[in-house]
Scaffold this motif. Structure first.
Motif, mmCIF file in Angstrom:
data_model
loop_
_atom_site.group_PDB
_atom_site.id
_atom_site.type_symbol
_atom_site.label_atom_id
_atom_site.label_comp_id
_atom_site.label_asym_id
_atom_site.label_seq_id
_atom_site.Cartn_x
_atom_site.Cartn_y
_atom_site.Cartn_z
ATOM 1 N N THR A 167 -2.214 73.462 -27.439
ATOM 2 C CA THR A 167 -1.245 74.429 -27.950
ATOM 3 C C THR A 167 -1.326 74.469 -29.546
ATOM 4 O OG1 THR A 167 0.136 73.311 -26.412
ATOM 5 C CG2 THR A 167 1.235 74.542 -28.175
ATOM 6 N N ALA A 177 -5.357 85.738 -35.699
ATOM 7 C CA ALA A 177 -5.103 87.282 -35.123
ATOM 8 C C ALA A 177 -4.045 87.977 -35.959
ATOM 9 C CB ALA A 177 -4.505 87.156 -33.691
ATOM 10 N N LEU A 178 -3.096 87.435 -36.508
ATOM 11 C CA LEU A 178 -2.092 88.030 -37.273
ATOM 12 C C LEU A 178 -2.486 88.186 -38.517
ATOM 13 C CD1 LEU A 178 1.476 86.129 -36.774
ATOM 14 C CD2 LEU A 178 0.992 88.521 -36.207
ATOM 15 N N ALA A 229 -3.716 77.041 -29.728
ATOM 16 C CA ALA A 229 -3.386 78.548 -29.546
ATOM 17 C C ALA A 229 -2.406 79.005 -30.867
ATOM 18 C CB ALA A 229 -2.593 78.250 -28.235
ATOM 19 N N VAL A 230 -1.690 78.157 -31.209
ATOM 20 C CA VAL A 230 -0.974 78.571 -32.313
ATOM 21 C C VAL A 230 -1.769 79.034 -33.679
ATOM 22 C CG1 VAL A 230 0.653 77.940 -34.155
ATOM 23 C CG2 VAL A 230 1.017 77.392 -31.705
ATOM 24 N N TYR A 251 -3.037 82.389 -32.799
ATOM 25 C CA TYR A 251 -2.346 83.326 -33.068
ATOM 26 C C TYR A 251 -2.341 83.781 -34.477
ATOM 27 C CZ TYR A 251 2.336 85.397 -33.408
ATOM 28 O OH TYR A 251 3.370 86.455 -33.822
#
Length: 161
Positions: A56, A66-67, A59-60, A63
């Motif tokens: 997790t 990607a941002l 994954a954060v 993210y």
């Protein structure tokens, strides 16, 4: 032992007593095994929780990556957010690990206490069943003796007179 009409009944009763004793021991062993199995599950759940936290957290981070990639350069800084996420996950994972360790310790103590209880209970079960089997054997001998006496008296009795 001689054969009489009660022999089969006593054999069946003796077998039932012996099976009951065996079942009592099997139940004690099953309970011991279940305590051990619960400890194994708790231990495994700890590993799964750590793996899940790492997954997790990754994954954060992905993210945030990607941002960050989708925004103009220097528009936003995500390093502090990443650090905050890491601290949060590390904190939660540590708290969960400590809780699981406490549960495992309690289970180990319970398992040891149960082992002691089971050993004592086993002794009581065995001595009780031994006493019951001895009493059963004595009753069987008494019934056998009475049956022999009745048979002897019947043989001596002259029905033709």
């Amino acid at each position: 032992m001689t054969q009489n009409p009660f022999t089969a009944v006593f054999d069946a009763q003796r077998t039932a007593l012996e099976q009951s004793q065996s079942f009592a021991h099997e139940a004690l062993e099953a309970q011991r095994a279940s305590i051990s199995a619960v400890a194994d599950v708790v231990e495994t759940s700890g590993s799964l929780a750590e793996s899940n936290a790492e997954l997790t957290k990754g994954a954060v981070h992905a993210y945030f990556d990607a941002l960050e990639a989708s925004m103009p350069e220097e528009a936003a800084e995500f390093d502090d957010l990443r650090d905050l996420v890491d601290e949060g996950f590390d904190s939660a994972t540590e708290a969960q690990s400590q809780s699981l360790e406490a549960v495992l310790e309690a289970l180990e103590e319970s398992e040891l206490a149960y082992e002691e209880f089971a050993a004592n209970y086993s002794e009581v079960v065995d001595s009780s069943f031994d006493a019951a089997l001895e009493a059963h054997e004595q009753v069987e001998e008494n019934v056998e003796s009475v049956a022999d006496n009745v048979e002897t008296a019947a043989d001596e009795f002259d029905a033709s007179a």
